[in-house]
Design an enzyme around this catalytic site. Sequence first.
Site, mmCIF file in Angstrom:
data_model
loop_
_atom_site.group_PDB
_atom_site.id
_atom_site.type_symbol
_atom_site.label_atom_id
_atom_site.label_comp_id
_atom_site.label_asym_id
_atom_site.label_seq_id
_atom_site.Cartn_x
_atom_site.Cartn_y
_atom_site.Cartn_z
ATOM 1 N N LYS A 98 -12.514 83.628 22.330
ATOM 2 C CA LYS A 98 -12.857 83.917 23.725
ATOM 3 C C LYS A 98 -11.834 84.942 24.196
ATOM 4 C CE LYS A 98 -13.314 81.882 28.309
ATOM 5 N NZ LYS A 98 -12.110 82.330 29.032
ATOM 6 N N GLY A 159 -10.330 79.573 38.757
ATOM 7 C CA GLY A 159 -9.685 78.482 39.486
ATOM 8 C C GLY A 159 -9.940 78.456 40.977
ATOM 9 N N ALA A 185 -15.688 80.885 34.896
ATOM 10 C CA ALA A 185 -14.725 80.938 36.009
ATOM 11 C C ALA A 185 -15.391 80.839 37.372
ATOM 12 C CB ALA A 185 -13.870 82.200 35.956
ATOM 13 N N GLY A 186 -14.696 80.152 38.268
ATOM 14 C CA GLY A 186 -15.097 80.080 39.657
ATOM 15 C C GLY A 186 -15.921 78.875 40.051
ATOM 16 N N ASN A 207 -13.247 74.671 33.735
ATOM 17 C CA ASN A 207 -12.038 73.905 33.445
ATOM 18 C C ASN A 207 -11.513 73.243 34.709
ATOM 19 O OD1 ASN A 207 -8.976 74.628 31.551
ATOM 20 N ND2 ASN A 207 -9.553 72.831 32.687
ATOM 21 N N THR A 208 -11.045 74.065 35.653
ATOM 22 C CA THR A 208 -10.388 73.532 36.844
ATOM 23 C C THR A 208 -11.287 72.589 37.636
ATOM 24 O OG1 THR A 208 -9.144 75.605 36.980
ATOM 25 C CG2 THR A 208 -9.066 74.166 38.896
#
Length: 259
Positions: A98, A159, A185-186, A207-208
């Site tokens: 990645k 994040g 992301a986001g 993830n976050t």
Amino acid sequence: MDELIIAGKSFKSRLILGTSRYPNPQVMMEALEASGTEMVTVAIRRMDLKSDSAENIMKFLDDKKYFLLPNTAGCYTAKEAVLTAELAREALGTNWIKLEVLGDDETLFPDIPELLKAAETLLEKDFVVLPYTNDDPITCKKLSDMGCAAVMPLGAPIGSGMGIRNPYNLQIIREQIDIPLIVDAGVGTASDVAVAFELGVDGVLLNTAVAQAKHPVQMATAIKHAALAGRMAVNAGRIPKKLYATASSPTDDMIEIDG
């Protein structure tokens, strides 16, 4: 749910989860299990691959259960990213990467010229490249034409939890490329995952949203169901949006009522 296929490899789950920022490794493992994911991404530059300490998440991940996707998080130049990818291949025995090449440490937006340079080099070195990029259709088309296995445009800054900020660009990207489109992301919550799939993307990496949720395992369960719902909805085919109303009940042969 139909399978996600990247570079000829099939995955039953269309979710990819990160492995950082969880309260502890046990919560991470429970969240991964609850999400149903089969692919997890690990930051090579942020772990000691030789350590057997509790902080080394590699000791908790079963590579027979999870497909490990190393990433180049923390790289700001093409050279750094290529060296990190080569380290990952040597340490983990995989040529999948990645690819992340960041422009700065405040926005964490990708540096596109450096990203394209790194992608070209890694493809020449026989890597399977999955680049994190912005939601620009032109850049995504270039990455696709170069031979990347998928493109991974951001939904919003890493994040941020802001969700899908530019759905129209994602729709354009979907129309212009034939390789897998994965939002990276986001994402902030389960509804963001459903929206992404309803736009026609092939997968979502997050993830976050899970790791920093008040209850990570519960959130992981929620995103699993959101992914299923979103994918089923787009395959079902939504009705078109219209400005004016359309009666849901038929008006033919209605009973006449004398006024």
